[in-house]
Scaffold this active site. Structure first.
Site, PDB file in Angstrom:
ATOM      1  N   TYR A 121       0.820  -1.312  -0.075  1.00  0.00           N
ATOM      2  CA  TYR A 121       0.135  -0.117   0.100  1.00  0.00           C
ATOM      3  C   TYR A 121       0.778   1.202   0.033  1.00  0.00           C
ATOM      4  O   TYR A 121       0.352   2.373  -0.161  1.00  0.00           O
ATOM      5  CB  TYR A 121      -0.847   0.040   1.187  1.00  0.00           C
ATOM      6  N   PHE A 409      -9.961  -5.336  10.426  1.00  0.00           N
ATOM      7  CA  PHE A 409     -11.143  -5.058   9.709  1.00  0.00           C
ATOM      8  C   PHE A 409     -10.829  -5.199   8.148  1.00  0.00           C
ATOM      9  O   PHE A 409      -9.670  -5.286   8.084  1.00  0.00           O
ATOM     10  CB  PHE A 409     -11.958  -3.624  10.044  1.00  0.00           C
TER      11      PHE A 409
HETATM   12  C1  LIG Z   1      -2.430  -7.614  -3.358  1.00  0.00           C
HETATM   13  C2  LIG Z   1      -3.405  -7.831  -4.968  1.00  0.00           C
HETATM   14  C3  LIG Z   1      -4.647  -7.252  -4.419  1.00  0.00           C
HETATM   15  C4  LIG Z   1      -2.560  -6.938  -5.762  1.00  0.00           C
HETATM   16  O1  LIG Z   1      -3.572  -6.818  -6.782  1.00  0.00           O
HETATM   17  P1  LIG Z   1      -3.076  -6.582  -8.343  1.00  0.00           P
HETATM   18  O2  LIG Z   1      -4.335  -6.204  -9.285  1.00  0.00           O
HETATM   19  O3  LIG Z   1      -2.299  -7.838  -8.849  1.00  0.00           O
HETATM   20  O4  LIG Z   1      -2.094  -5.329  -8.236  1.00  0.00           O
HETATM   21  P2  LIG Z   1      -1.707  -4.452  -9.446  1.00  0.00           P
HETATM   22  O5  LIG Z   1      -1.484  -5.054 -10.637  1.00  0.00           O
HETATM   23  O6  LIG Z   1      -2.761  -3.192  -9.476  1.00  0.00           O
HETATM   24  O7  LIG Z   1      -0.195  -3.990  -8.744  1.00  0.00           O
HETATM   25  C5  LIG Z   1       0.142  -2.631  -8.702  1.00  0.00           C
HETATM   26  C6  LIG Z   1       1.468  -2.552  -8.360  1.00  0.00           C
HETATM   27  O8  LIG Z   1       1.883  -3.063  -7.075  1.00  0.00           O
HETATM   28  C7  LIG Z   1       2.635  -4.308  -6.980  1.00  0.00           C
HETATM   29  N1  LIG Z   1       1.982  -5.142  -6.017  1.00  0.00           N
HETATM   30  C8  LIG Z   1       0.877  -5.617  -6.109  1.00  0.00           C
HETATM   31  N2  LIG Z   1       0.520  -6.541  -5.184  1.00  0.00           N
HETATM   32  C9  LIG Z   1       1.778  -6.651  -4.555  1.00  0.00           C
HETATM   33  C10 LIG Z   1       2.396  -7.520  -3.468  1.00  0.00           C
HETATM   34  N3  LIG Z   1       1.717  -8.531  -2.772  1.00  0.00           N
HETATM   35  N4  LIG Z   1       3.799  -7.412  -3.219  1.00  0.00           N
HETATM   36  C11 LIG Z   1       4.731  -6.724  -3.827  1.00  0.00           C
HETATM   37  N5  LIG Z   1       3.977  -5.733  -4.801  1.00  0.00           N
HETATM   38  C12 LIG Z   1       2.812  -5.873  -5.318  1.00  0.00           C
HETATM   39  C13 LIG Z   1       2.677  -4.762  -8.560  1.00  0.00           C
HETATM   40  O9  LIG Z   1       3.951  -5.282  -8.714  1.00  0.00           O
HETATM   41  C14 LIG Z   1       2.480  -3.533  -9.182  1.00  0.00           C
HETATM   42  O10 LIG Z   1       3.494  -2.864  -9.212  1.00  0.00           O
HETATM   43  P3  LIG Z   1       4.109  -1.772 -10.544  1.00  0.00           P
HETATM   44  O11 LIG Z   1       3.066  -0.816 -10.698  1.00  0.00           O
HETATM   45  O12 LIG Z   1       5.597  -1.366 -10.044  1.00  0.00           O
HETATM   46  O13 LIG Z   1       4.231  -2.546 -11.591  1.00  0.00           O
HETATM   47  C15 LIG Z   1      -3.445  -9.306  -5.045  1.00  0.00           C
HETATM   48  O14 LIG Z   1      -2.086  -9.718  -5.479  1.00  0.00           O
HETATM   49  C16 LIG Z   1      -4.039 -10.284  -4.290  1.00  0.00           C
HETATM   50  O15 LIG Z   1      -5.467 -10.390  -4.237  1.00  0.00           O
HETATM   51  N6  LIG Z   1      -3.659 -10.917  -3.445  1.00  0.00           N
HETATM   52  C17 LIG Z   1      -4.047 -11.769  -2.378  1.00  0.00           C
HETATM   53  C18 LIG Z   1      -5.060 -10.827  -1.420  1.00  0.00           C
HETATM   54  C19 LIG Z   1      -4.655 -10.188  -0.687  1.00  0.00           C
HETATM   55  O16 LIG Z   1      -3.402 -10.072  -0.116  1.00  0.00           O
HETATM   56  N7  LIG Z   1      -4.988  -8.705  -0.638  1.00  0.00           N
HETATM   57  C20 LIG Z   1      -4.621  -7.755   0.267  1.00  0.00           C
HETATM   58  C21 LIG Z   1      -5.633  -7.620   1.398  1.00  0.00           C
HETATM   59  S1  LIG Z   1      -4.897  -6.555   2.486  1.00  0.00           S
END
Ligand SMILES: CC(C)(COP(=O)(O)OP(=O)(O)OC[C@H]1O[C@@H](n2cnc3c(N)ncnc32)[C@H](O)[C@@H]1OP(=O)(O)O)[C@@H](O)C(=O)NCCC(=O)NCCS
Length: 409
Positions: A121, A409
């Site tokens: 984030y 949450f």
């Molecule tokens: C975390 C999550 C929501 C990311 O969604 P996503 O659609 O793949 O993210 P994006 O494609 O918009 O990524 C944007 C950037 O963040 C980075 N990023 C996203 N998730 C990341 C992670 N878990 N760790 C490191 N970097 C991450 C991407 O590499 C990308 O970087 P860039 O802009 O330099 O290329 C997804 O991987 C997920 O659902 N994970 C499992 C559930 C979870 O952990 N949710 C968060 C709950 S708090």
């Protein structure tokens, strides 16, 4: 590729929840799913669509959160998930941008969340704003230091949590304003806190509770489970897993901890996420017995820097020009003059030379009072143009007690 984003309505709940389940790799029991649905504010959900398929989701809880000196409406960001088939295509980034705009339109100046991973984030302007300690204490090494408070008018009562729910809610409502990061609990949140079906117990037995009270009512409570066991030699070796311990005053707090630590047939107490300045640390005679693991807890994003900064209280007077960097919420990206003393604060746009240049995430991380600015300055992550300006700002933003939300949450 872009994926249209909109809130869902109730008929789309199953598809929305499925994205969470797939992304987290965890399927709740139907009763847990129902509780979660009951907490959902459908007008604050967002789903990104790939045709008819929901590819990514998020939602917001409208929280009333304690910040230094007062309570604020805060957007509690939750349910962030993207399907494995659609990950790393920018779905999360578009959801985050849309959500921050919606939060601003709604009039909330601050957003907060719990992160599943600490890498996610920062890029959206959230800063690590609170921390937690999870610790294990050996019961036989848990004596209190001399001077621990005692109040002969206090007594303990073993209760069934659901039967004293009204007392717990009342006590919690009385303490929620004492620490930044804590937020008011709606009845649906209490339903989850007190949930005690077998699938809620995770093999640790039913939820138990003890309250500390006097003739005027309940002054504190502990919620816990006990995993009982005996070792090969037949010596009792149970573990008490503490879920919550809240008290209105130090004597009730000390009595409840003593009760938890002295429990018969238990050899250790385990906690999952307590404040980093938990008063228990000061109460223990042998503090090293608190075997602790540190982790980040709340992440905070200032959605409107000027309003957010004007809305909290300050620990010391400060007058400083801050240049904020913010690619995601460009309305924040400018110079602001923050003038605050112990009676109030003002944050106005200016064109003067800045004393400090910092990313908006740095302000988010300091917002609840955790003193993160000093840490970031020492790490070389902030640019100071007037000597001492970061120290003055960090001191003014710091707060005691330290922030902690205490309930995911
Ligand atoms: C975390 C999550 C929501 C990311 O969604 P996503 O659609 O793949 O993210 P994006 O494609 O918009 O990524 C944007 C950037 O963040 C980075 N990023 C996203 N998730 C990341 C992670 N878990 N760790 C490191 N970097 C991450 C991407 O590499 C990308 O970087 P860039 O802009 O330099 O290329 C997804 O991987 C997920 O659902 N994970 C499992 C559930 C979870 O952990 N949710 C968060 C709950 S708090």
């Amino acid at each position: 590729m872009t994926y249209p984003i909109r809130p869902i309505d109730e008929s789309e709940w199953t598809a929305f929840a499925r994205v969470n389940e797939e992304a987290f790799g965890w399927t709740p029991h139907p009763q847990q799913a129902e509780r979660y649905k009951a907490q959902t504010e459908f007008d604050r959900t967002l789903a990104a669509f790939d045709g008819d398929t929901i590819a990514g989701v998020t939602a917001v809880f409208s929280l009333t959160m304690t910040v230094p000196g007062r309570q604020l409406p805060v957007a509690g960001v939750t349910a962030v998930s993207v399907l494995a088939s659609h990950r790393r295509r920018g779905v999360l980034s578009s959801l985050m941008r849309r959500q921050l705009n919606d939060i601003r339109e709604r009039g909330e100046s601050v957003a907060a969340l719990y992160a599943s991973e600490s890498l996610i984030y920062g890029r959206y302007g959230y800063g690590r704003a609170a921390s937690e300690l999870s610790f294990t204490i050996d019961k036989h090494r848990s004596a209190f230091a001399p001077g621990a408070p005692q109040d002969p008018s206090l007594r303990l009562r073993v209760v069934v949590p659901a039967e004293v729910r009204g007392d717990l809610e009342k006590l919690f409502a009385a303490v929620v304003t004492r620490r930044p990061g804590r937020y008011e609990r709606r009845p649906e949140f209490w339903d989850s806190v007190l949930a005690d079906e077998e699938h809620d117990q995770r093999g640790n037995g039913p939820m138990r509770s003890i309250v500390a009270e006097d003739d005027h009512g309940v002054r504190g409570y502990a919620l816990f489970r006990i995993k009982s066991s005996w070792d090969e030699a037949g010596i009792p070796n149970g573990t008490l897993k503490l879920q919550e311990l809240e008290a209105a005053d130090p004597a009730a707090y000390a009595l409840l901890w003593r009760s938890v630590l002295d429990r018969d047939l238990v050899s250790k107490v385990e906690t999952y996420g307590r404040p980093v300045d938990d008063p228990l640390i000061a109460l223990l005679a042998d503090t090293r017995q608190l075997r602790a693991r540190w982790a980040d807890e709340l992440w905070v994003r200032l959605v409107e820097v000027d309003r957010a900064l004007a809305e909290r209280a300050y620990a010391a007077p400060v007058d400083v020009v801050i240049e904020v960097e913010d690619d995601v919420c460009p309305w924040n990206a400018r110079r602001w003059r923050l003038t605050a003393d112990l009676t109030g604060a003002e944050c106005k746009p200016v064109d003067e030379e800045p004393d400090i240049t910092l990313p908006v995430a740095a302000l988010g991380s300091a917002y609840l009072g955790d003193g993160m600015l000093g840490e970031q300055f020492e790490a070389g992550l902030l640019r100071e143009h007037s000597a001492g300006a970061v120290h003055r700002l960090a001191t003014a933003l710091s707060w005691s007690p330290k922030p902690w939300a205490g309930l995911t949450f």
